[in-house]
Design a protein around this motif. Sequence first.
Motif, mmCIF file in Angstrom:
data_model
loop_
_atom_site.group_PDB
_atom_site.id
_atom_site.type_symbol
_atom_site.label_atom_id
_atom_site.label_comp_id
_atom_site.label_asym_id
_atom_site.label_seq_id
_atom_site.Cartn_x
_atom_site.Cartn_y
_atom_site.Cartn_z
ATOM 1 N N THR A 582 0.754 -1.317 -0.074
ATOM 2 C CA THR A 582 -0.063 0.055 0.108
ATOM 3 C C THR A 582 0.859 1.233 0.026
ATOM 4 O O THR A 582 0.264 2.097 -0.751
ATOM 5 C CB THR A 582 -0.945 -0.027 1.146
ATOM 6 N N MET A 583 2.074 1.191 0.658
ATOM 7 C CA MET A 583 2.778 2.372 0.683
ATOM 8 C C MET A 583 4.043 2.283 -0.149
ATOM 9 O O MET A 583 4.765 3.334 -0.179
ATOM 10 C CB MET A 583 3.292 2.758 2.274
ATOM 11 N N ALA A 801 -7.225 -9.683 -0.622
ATOM 12 C CA ALA A 801 -6.913 -8.606 -1.148
ATOM 13 C C ALA A 801 -5.823 -9.079 -2.390
ATOM 14 O O ALA A 801 -5.939 -8.430 -3.258
ATOM 15 C CB ALA A 801 -5.990 -7.705 -0.414
ATOM 16 N N ASN A 802 -5.002 -10.196 -2.026
ATOM 17 C CA ASN A 802 -4.148 -10.680 -2.952
ATOM 18 C C ASN A 802 -4.987 -11.193 -4.429
ATOM 19 O O ASN A 802 -4.388 -10.920 -5.496
ATOM 20 C CB ASN A 802 -3.324 -11.905 -2.541
ATOM 21 N N ARG A 803 -6.236 -11.561 -4.166
ATOM 22 C CA ARG A 803 -6.791 -12.398 -5.313
ATOM 23 C C ARG A 803 -7.387 -11.028 -6.040
ATOM 24 O O ARG A 803 -7.481 -11.017 -7.301
ATOM 25 C CB ARG A 803 -7.994 -13.042 -4.722
ATOM 26 N N VAL A 804 -7.684 -9.984 -5.275
ATOM 27 C CA VAL A 804 -8.190 -8.623 -6.029
ATOM 28 C C VAL A 804 -6.816 -8.026 -6.936
ATOM 29 O O VAL A 804 -7.055 -7.700 -8.103
ATOM 30 C CB VAL A 804 -8.673 -7.735 -4.995
ATOM 31 N N ILE A 805 -5.594 -8.030 -6.173
ATOM 32 C CA ILE A 805 -4.639 -7.373 -6.934
ATOM 33 C C ILE A 805 -3.889 -8.396 -8.110
ATOM 34 O O ILE A 805 -3.614 -8.020 -9.022
ATOM 35 C CB ILE A 805 -3.652 -6.981 -5.792
ATOM 36 N N GLU A 806 -3.740 -9.443 -7.654
ATOM 37 C CA GLU A 806 -3.062 -10.421 -8.439
ATOM 38 C C GLU A 806 -3.851 -11.459 -9.063
ATOM 39 O O GLU A 806 -3.025 -12.233 -9.801
ATOM 40 C CB GLU A 806 -1.942 -11.110 -7.502
ATOM 41 N N GLU A 834 -8.933 0.888 4.320
ATOM 42 C CA GLU A 834 -8.886 2.136 4.353
ATOM 43 C C GLU A 834 -7.407 2.510 3.898
ATOM 44 O O GLU A 834 -6.768 3.386 3.476
ATOM 45 C CB GLU A 834 -9.175 2.821 5.894
ATOM 46 N N GLU A 835 -6.591 1.332 3.953
ATOM 47 C CA GLU A 835 -5.124 1.634 3.511
ATOM 48 C C GLU A 835 -4.709 1.205 2.251
ATOM 49 O O GLU A 835 -3.705 1.296 1.646
ATOM 50 C CB GLU A 835 -4.324 0.748 4.533
ATOM 51 N N PHE A 840 -5.336 -1.138 -5.812
ATOM 52 C CA PHE A 840 -6.132 -1.675 -5.498
ATOM 53 C C PHE A 840 -7.588 -1.269 -5.889
ATOM 54 O O PHE A 840 -8.466 -2.171 -6.548
ATOM 55 C CB PHE A 840 -6.270 -1.809 -3.872
ATOM 56 N N LEU A 841 -7.781 0.045 -5.880
ATOM 57 C CA LEU A 841 -9.313 0.641 -6.451
ATOM 58 C C LEU A 841 -9.525 0.471 -7.993
ATOM 59 O O LEU A 841 -10.238 0.358 -8.331
ATOM 60 C CB LEU A 841 -9.185 2.229 -6.081
ATOM 61 N N PHE A 842 -8.051 0.472 -8.673
ATOM 62 C CA PHE A 842 -8.277 0.323 -9.816
ATOM 63 C C PHE A 842 -8.765 -1.153 -10.325
ATOM 64 O O PHE A 842 -9.603 -1.199 -11.162
ATOM 65 C CB PHE A 842 -6.968 0.774 -10.820
#
Length: 961
Positions: A582-583, A801-806, A834-835, A840-842
Amino acid sequence: MSLENILQNFLSLTQDAVAAGYRAKGDDTARLVYVNQGFVDVFGYTLEDVVNHPASILHDHDDWRDFVEKIAPQIAAGLPRFQSEARNRRADGSKFWASISLMYADYDEDGGRYSAAVYRDISELVQQRTNAEAAQTRLLDAINAYPDPFAIYQTDGTLSICNSAYAAVSSKDPQKIRPGMTYREIVSITLDDGLQLEPPEGRKAYFERTENEARAGIDVVDLELPGDRHHRVMRNVSESGNIIVQRVDITELVRQRRAAEEAQNRLLSAINAYPDPFVIYDRDMRLVTCNTAYRESMSTNPEAIRPGMHVGEVLNHAMDCGLIPEPPEGREAYVNGIIEDALKGKRAVDIEFAGDTHNRVLRSITENEDYVSISVDITELVRQRHTAEAAQKRLMSAINANPAPFCIYEPNGTLVAHNRAYALDFCKDPSRIRAGMKLDEVMRVALENRVFPDAIGREEEWLANMMANKRTVAPVEDIRLSGDRIHRTFRSHSDDGDLIIMRIDMTEQMRQRKALEEHAEQLERANDEITYKAFHDELTGLGNRRYLIDEFEKFRQKREADGGELAVLHIDLDRFKQINDTMGHAAGDHVLKEVAERIRGRVRPDDVVARIGGDEFVILIWQPELTERPLALAATLVNDMFRPCSFQDRECRFGASAGLACTPLAEVEDLLTSSDIALYKAKRGGRGQVGVFDAQDVEEMLRTKAMADDILRGIESSEFVPYYQPQIDASSGQVVGIEALARWEHPDKGIVPPSEFLSVAADLNVVSDIDSLIFEKAIAECSELFSGSDIIPSLSFNVSANRVIEGAYENIARHVSQYPGEIAFELLETIFLEEQDDVFLFQLDRLRDLGISIEVDDFGSGRASIVALQRIAPDRLKIDGRLVMPIAESTSAARLVKSIIEIGNALSIPVVAEGVETAEHARILAELGADRLQGYHFSKPLSGSRLRDYLFGSLRQACSN
């Protein structure tokens, strides 16, 4: 006249000792009735002394019983006369051996019996016989003690006597060998027992041959026995005609003889293989042996050179063959000269032949006065010598032309030779340095020209020290000369003691060496830096894994030497990946350096700290005795890690889990592995904890390992299947959605829920693989189930989150298009919505473009804020079932749920309530404004087939209503 009177008159006529006795009927022993004068002379008893006494008084008391038992068989047989021997006792008590002739006659008148005994003194004969028997016994003992086989055969060929060794070599059962057996009988037993090799000509011919050899006087025969053993049989004939046979083990002698013969053959072979002529003549100058090269050098027909030939005969034959030139002094003088040289012991002669060929004849005399000669072709050596002499001249010219100083001094320090460069090194006028000068004179010339800077101002002292130490000077020495020159001096001694000195100008090389040394120091510093980097983490400056292993070995050795206990603390950061994701990695690096500093601030100087992975740290601790310090340090560090750090005005929040393993609870060799197990234990316990290794952890690890292997196998076998839980519209009660949940259809355990495998799958990083299986199977199964249906419920899946991103976008898109209804991805609130960054939003927007709805799962249990909901703008909120459960009994719980529903309404986000267990739950939630309801009140998770039954049952119920 009575019978007694008749006996007395008869017995008085003989000079032998005679006694008469009478044994009445019923008596055991005869009593004496008469003795003659010969008896009195022998025994010393008078008639009055013995009359009416038992006959036993005449015998040795110890032998009487034996005598009676010896004659009893003859008396019982009724023999009228017989003879025996006994030891008798005289009147004076002395004892002697006697031959006793006994006669018996029955007296019919009263049934008694008369007896007469004639005694002859045989003591001397008995003593001789005893001595002979003793001698024979000693002889037999000596023969048996003799280690070699020994036997005596009589003239007729039968065995008279043998010792035990002879019997042992003749039969496996020595008792079979007995006196009286013939030679053939004994040898037959030996052959039958395999103690002697079967004769190749057959036994009959063998016996005939050996007997003929014996008759012919062949007294030595060698026998070969099994096992490559050998005996020598030696025969001798005694004066009486007996054959004395003795066998000696000659096995070692035979083997030594073979070895000698083999050595001799090898020697002869070696001599023949020797390329130069080799010959041996005896003291009479007759040929003993020679090699092929000698024969070929002396004859065109080598077979003509034979042992026994005189040296003159050999030389004349060689001259006849033209191999030796005709000597100018004549053959006789030539031959005599060679013989004379040999007799005088002249050891070497060089001979030059026509054609510029040369031989050197080397002679030597052996201990038995044999003459040994070797001819060596030295033609090439002579030519080489000539070449060497010419080379030496060239070498001297080259030395004189050599710019490097060179000289030779005699052992007494006198200069023998030198080149021009040596003289110029000491003075500008080379003529001042001359052969014949002493070393100190040469040095004084050099000192006058200030050649040696170290000697300036103290010339005499320097010269005195140099001359005093000249014999101990080093063979190689660097000398500093004027003009900042450095010469390397090489000193050596020839065989005759001459001192040879050569000097090489090393000025430039020494300057280069100095430069190289400086460069080497730089390289060493660079190597130290490289070594440091090889053993340290570049980012944090802590040791790396290699450093840890080395230091661990040092700690292990320290414990073996000094005792004490070791501890390994394994720290792994929690939520570090989210910071990177995230950062950015710069923030992650900043966190790692901050963590390293926090650890440094807590450990002691003798502790070892290493970073062994991305966010993994290990601390090695040695302590003289077991204390609570390692556990306290672990707890302190875990607490320290919860403090956030700032990076570019943004707060980085993370945590840590720690695993601790200490001796003696864990083996030294397993400490690192044991701390890793303890770390895993801490993470399984909920992270942010300290796990301490104990024996049960190994069993837990083995169970987890077995579960992990089984999960991987299950993924490969596609054993993970979707189960479905319906979602009900709160107003109409109709099925409006289905959540696909993962179940493991295990071949042995049956249906396994996620609670039993999900944590292990997460550690294996295969949750996405399981999600993919569930996603693909559920799409296919539900597409078929609702094909052609008018009402198609939404189909939702839990995603990380990994499945969303990767996640594989194309694969998701391909399967989404197969399902005719709405598909929703439920994001766990623990993703820290929130982080999440713009990436991720894309990815969420890309999923929405595929028609996928986004839901936030378990809302109220995590850290999602209203701001996060606004950023993500989910299509639905799902209230955590743990918040729903108490609403029937707790008004505060109902108010909390209502607040969440109102948040959803305020953001225009429909709300789904999980954990609906009762009708009361459903009523309250509907009144509070929830849109959808999900829970066991409506249905448990169902397999595909049971879902079909459930849906059609609901449909029939709706139609009936």
